[in-house]
Write an enzyme that holds these catalytic residues in place. Structure first.
Site, PDB file in Angstrom:
ATOM      1  N   ARG A 170      -6.741  -7.445  -9.893  1.00  0.00           N
ATOM      2  CA  ARG A 170      -7.445  -8.686 -10.238  1.00  0.00           C
ATOM      3  C   ARG A 170      -8.910  -8.370 -10.518  1.00  0.00           C
ATOM      4  NH1 ARG A 170     -10.601  -8.353  -5.766  1.00  0.00           N
ATOM      5  NH2 ARG A 170      -9.537  -7.851  -3.816  1.00  0.00           N
ATOM      6  N   LYS A 215       0.831  -1.209   0.000  1.00  0.00           N
ATOM      7  CA  LYS A 215       0.000   0.000   0.000  1.00  0.00           C
ATOM      8  C   LYS A 215       0.862   1.254   0.000  1.00  0.00           C
ATOM      9  CE  LYS A 215      -4.224  -1.832   2.002  1.00  0.00           C
ATOM     10  NZ  LYS A 215      -5.241  -1.716   3.077  1.00  0.00           N
ATOM     11  N   HIS A 275     -15.328  -3.942   7.268  1.00  0.00           N
ATOM     12  CA  HIS A 275     -14.488  -3.712   6.086  1.00  0.00           C
ATOM     13  C   HIS A 275     -14.671  -4.781   5.019  1.00  0.00           C
ATOM     14  CE1 HIS A 275     -12.616  -0.573   8.457  1.00  0.00           C
ATOM     15  NE2 HIS A 275     -12.483  -1.466   9.428  1.00  0.00           N
ATOM     16  N   GLU A 307      -2.717   6.935   8.561  1.00  0.00           N
ATOM     17  CA  GLU A 307      -3.463   7.791   7.630  1.00  0.00           C
ATOM     18  C   GLU A 307      -4.420   8.678   8.410  1.00  0.00           C
ATOM     19  OE1 GLU A 307      -4.003   5.216   3.522  1.00  0.00           O
ATOM     20  OE2 GLU A 307      -5.772   5.795   4.675  1.00  0.00           O
TER      21      GLU A 307
END
Lengths: 173, 496, 496, 173
Positions: free
Chosen positions: C294, C116, C235, C200
């Site tokens: 993907r 990430k 999530h 973040e």
């Protein structure tokens, strides 16, 4: 799995009529040998697994066959339908009967429905292809015709009667 | 919009309409005969009303009982589906008399289009091309002979009240005319309680193409293009497509036929959904045949390609709402094919095969639409037509829609009764079909060139192995003796 | 095009790919673990290869066994599906080394987007907006505290190798930071064998919107618009849509996000199908989160609205064919919604519910697409994730697509195990959902306002009556004691 | 139909627990009376027809109910799922047991899976809500907590064990 192998370990031979053709299948554990009458033998290792009621997954050398047991001696393999009659080694008679057909012949209803008309009477001589009985189902009338020349030995139904598939409607001799 | 609607039909179309009502937030009332007490439509509907014994004449054709059921359940409208009372003007009037909205065209339009000769006259007056022939029923043999001579043989005899090919005869020589008229007339009498027949020029190897129209009650009407319905067995449609392969090559034809269809429908003061049937000859001349003043069996292919929901629009239009789709809004995107899955045995001249569905596996996945009226364990009654389900596929191109249909058919498994599923797989593989070379003669030619592919030996061996492994299992009830000794002639099956 | 392709996956996505291969006329090879010997994918595929025992680590995650199976069966290419090895660069390289085409992006792109932090750096270099935060993993607490202070609380801890919310923590005050880092890092270690976490800024009540891109190997790439994926539980996406309600109001946002997505994907020299995930805040500012290299679980909603078949394009692109669709050819027509049917019990904090499916009734009819990996009689293994099927509906408008989903859900019946089907019916009725007011906080708020509607007495009485009438019948195996005495806390279910 | 009526003609009363609520249902031929404990009685005429294995069509005053018997005491009516326990008039005990819960309490596995950890030992005092056992299935771990304060009387499983739904894992007293 082990138990299964032991269970089947002894070779068992079955006489078969498949699509009207005579054949034989011999199973030994998870191997089988298939041979059309007069044809060459085909031997294979297989794996069979249940895939829900009446459905099997059969693998042969990694090729996948989805098998559905449709009932009434019908089997579908990857969507292709086969008529298969299996006969116990002992009762060879049954098998021949399925292969040939002679002597007095019972005319069975090919579909469920209602008898609309009977076109012949007992004792009447009939020609091959002559109309015998009219059965109706699903808004469709169907005239049953004689498979060969002969004589109407007996009539087992009457106009207005409800019939199931396979019911004997009359006998030709 | 309505609060509650009664569905005056059965089978897959009753389910289709109940689904539409649910999506519209409208309560649904199914009707059922004794044979249909536990039908899928009854299971899915909010309410259900008993009509009578199994025979349609005592249940689904009983106007009085249906109107009464609608009143009893407080339904404000009735959707007739197709077949049964859907094109019966008396039924539409009985609804109007009972202050129940009939979800379809005005009864006058039904009546006018119900007579093929009247429909022909109307089409001609609207400047639409029709197959050369008489507008009026045959009254005597000499006139008929004269007409046939003018038209030139071969000619076609048709029943004025006809449909489904009943009362239809091809006549190749004058010598055969008298007998043909007698047969056709008596068959028509049996089928429609009306023996009137008339003469038409026989168009050789035509395509059967129909145009869908949709109009509201405020004078706005559009066409949704064509459906190719050439693949028929005994005048019964088997496979339908949208678009027609011929339109793909000649898009202007859709415009011309659409315009013609609208002219005829407007001349009949038509509203709601309707379909105009045409013959299209090899030179792409088209001739109006007749108008079906109801929803068609094959409406899904139009829905898949246009993205419009015909049943929803039928409801809105019947409720007085305006049709908000303009002609220029209609887009035809991709290609759709539909196969009609019938309970019949393709290996025995398509004999009907009612009975219990022992097991059912339905196809699914991308681009597949199944409109079914049955479920596993359901007993298909022998009292009604053999349509079990309609399997339709959509894809960006005709080629991929066909490939998808082959795939979907390979997933579809119905045990206990015979169906024509496997027969469709053969057609999907047929070179002529794939090339889109279609005509109403397609199936006869297909049967002629058809040769069953021999199974590879291993597949056959697996079938034998499975049968052996299954020995213990019981066998299903209503299936057909394989070595059945009857001799049958497909063409004879509909008795004359 | 390829002659034969191996599908290195299981469940519904393996079935989806096998179907696509059949439609493309390509032979398919399924793989299976001991638990999946009779899976639907094995039944439908042309060939099947055994991998190993049930645990994924011994079967679906074994690169060596899968490459070996492809060689043994003579497959020229491998489709990895999603999950398992689909985003494993080593697997892609192992395929390349074995001269087997990996149906997906180049391994370099997988590797770059797999981290990430590396993806963030790339996005920034491509001029794409990202959520404010560190590009690099946390090395010591003091730096972390400083960064968090700069960002301003609340902040979000995320795992560098993350996915599915594992190793993710919200931190509201500096006092909680140290413990949160420890928990997140150890959870990430367990989940990904990589404990790296980074910081973040937490975007409050964002929408989760992703952009689908598709590019060939000749430098041509397009975007297929967005999918709204805000409705998530822990999530994990639960419901997805296309278009996003926010795009309907602000079409220009699709253009801007699509352009940004293409810039990032091009910077990664991407090809084949990929998805770029973004957060969109209340003011419609969007921030790049990560790229999934993907096929996505939720790809059907894009297919339904664009009419493009993503899996078919994956195959063609991997075979070296050019992508013949230009950006201006892409049309978004109508609206699609997808519900993920999981084997879990919404009445018991969504506990997993593996076991045998005693009975299964699948929804069908107009506008319904079902992508299922199960069948009646199938035993859902406890070794893999609980996704049974994806139910998607399409209709001309979002409102009608939702109405259609309610209808389809009402037809869907799964017995023997618990599923979240009924839970979806509740959401379809939720006023906030219908209004399109969505954010990643949607489900928490929904649970808060949710109140079970009391059944009307007659329906309850019918349930009692049916149970009495059924007394004789046996009961299914794997279902859950009703008066189960466990106290459970949904938020606790994923242990820390 | 006639036979059926005769069969059911005598009124039979069943005690029921539905969604945790006590109720009673009395059937007489094709009529039934339903009453929630302490609530008013609802009497109806009904018609029931089989619609395939485990599915019923029930009509009441023309209202259609599609009923699926889901097994394990679960019934779905028009897509709505009910938990229903039916008790024979004779065994009142069973019913009360289902309604109340006291005395030593068997902790059953709420789902099939594998035991990952056992967090307590036999004899240990536990508080309400205290973690007891961790079971994993479908990549999801679930911590089973104590419904009340008490003592662990016995532990019937161990880490690594595979369990089915309903297996007794431990007993709280």
């Amino acid at each position: 799995m082990v138990a299964r192998r032991q269970g089947d370990a002894a070779a068992v031979k079955f006489e078969i009529v498949i699509g009207g053709q005579a054949a034989s299948l011999t199973t030994t554990g998870e191997r089988f040998e298939y041979r059309r009458e007069g044809g060459p033998a085909m031997e294979r290792q297989y794996s069979a697994a249940s895939a829900g009621d009446g459905t099997l997954s059969i693998l042969i050398d990694g090729r996948s066959y989805a098998v559905a047991i449709l009932g009434a001696g019908e089997v579908s393999v990857n969507g292709r339908v086969f008529r298969v009659d299996v006969f116990d080694p002992r009762e060879q008679r049954g098998r021949r009967a399925a292969a040939e057909n002679s002597g007095p012949q019972a005319m069975t209803a090919p579909m469920p429905g209602r008898v609309i008309r009977v076109l012949v009477v007992a004792g009447q001589e009939v020609a091959a292809g002559e109309g015998l009985i009219v059965v109706e189902a699903m808004k469709m009338q169907n005239e049953m015709k004689s498979p060969r020349a002969g004589r109407v030995q007996a009539i087992k139904t009457a106009a207005g009667a409800a019939v199931s598939a396979g019911d004997v409607l009359l006998v030709i001799e | 919009m309505f609060q509650k609607v009664l569905v005056a039909n059965r089978g897959e179309i009753a389910v289709r309409i109940v689904r539409a009502l649910r999506e519209a937030g409208v309560a649904s009332v199914a009707v059922y005969s004794e044979a249909d007490r536990a039908s899928l439509a009854v299971l899915m509907a909010d309410e259900a009303a008993y009509l009578g014994p199994a025979p349609a004449s005592e249940s689904y054709l009983r106007i009085d009982k249906i109107v009464d059921a609608a009143k009893r359940h407080g339904a404000e409208a009735i959707h007739p589906g197709y077949g049964f009372l859907s094109e019966n003007a008396d039924f539409a009037e009985a609804c109007e008399a009972a202050r129940i909205v009939f979800i379809g065209p005005p009864s006058a339009a039904i009546r006018q289009m119900g007579s093929k000769t009247a429909a022909r006259k109307l089409a001609i007056s609207a400047g639409a091309p029709v197959v050369p022939g008489t507008e009026s029923a045959i009254d005597n043999l000499e006139n008929a002979k004269a007409t046939a001579r003018d038209l030139g043989y071969p000619v076609l005899l048709k029943a004025s009240a006809g449909g489904g090919g009943k009362g239809m005869r091809r006549v190749d020589r004058e010598a055969d005319l008298e007998a043909a008229i007698r047969d056709a007339s008596s068959e028509a009498q049996r089928a429609f309680q009306n023996g009137e027949v008339y003469l038409e020029k026989l168009v050789l190897e035509p395509r059967h193409i129909e145009i869908q129209v949709l109009g509201d009650r405020h004078g706005h009407m559009i066409h949704l293009g064509e459906r190719e319905c050439s693949i028929q067995r005994r005048h019964q449609k088997v496979i339908e497509e949208c678009p027609s392969p011929v339109m793909a090559e000649h898009p202007e034809l859709r415009e011309r036929m659409g315009e013609t269809a609208l002219r005829i429908a407007r001349a009949a003061n038509y509203s709601n959904a309707g379909t105009l049937e045409f013959l299209v000859d090899r030179d792409r001349n088209f001739y109006f045949l007749e108008m079906n003043t109801r929803l068609q069996v094959e409406h899904p292919v139009t829905e898949l390609v246009t993205g419009l929901d015909l049943v929803q629009w039928q409801l809105r239009i019947a409720a007085g709402e305006p049709l908000t789709v303009r002609q220029e809004d209609v887009r035809w995107s991709g290609s759709a094919v539909e196969c009609r899955i019938y309970a019949e045995d393709p290996d025995q001249q398509f004999l009907p095969s009612p009975g219990q569905i022992a097991r059912l596996t339905e196809p699914a996945g991308p681009g597949v639409r199944l409109d079914s009226g049955v479920y596993e364990g359901w007993t298909v009654p022998l009292d009604y037509d053999p349509l079990l389900a309609k399997l339709a596929t959509w894809a960006p191109s005709r080629e991929t829609a066909i490939a998808r249909m082959r795939r979907a058919l390979s997933e579809c498994m119905i045990a206990g009764i015979r169906t024509n599923r496997a027969f469709f797989s053969e057609i999907m593989d047929d070179a002529e079909f794939r090339a889109g070379r279609l005509s109403t003669a397609f199936l006869d030619e297909f049967f002629a060139r058809r040769k069953a592919k021999a199974p590879d030996l291993e597949t056959e061996a697996v079938a034998a192995l499975a049968a052996v492994l299954d020995q213990r299992k019981p066998t299903a009830k209503s299936s057909i003796a394989p070595t059945s000794q009857w001799l049958q002639d497909g063409r004879e099956t509909l008795l004359r």
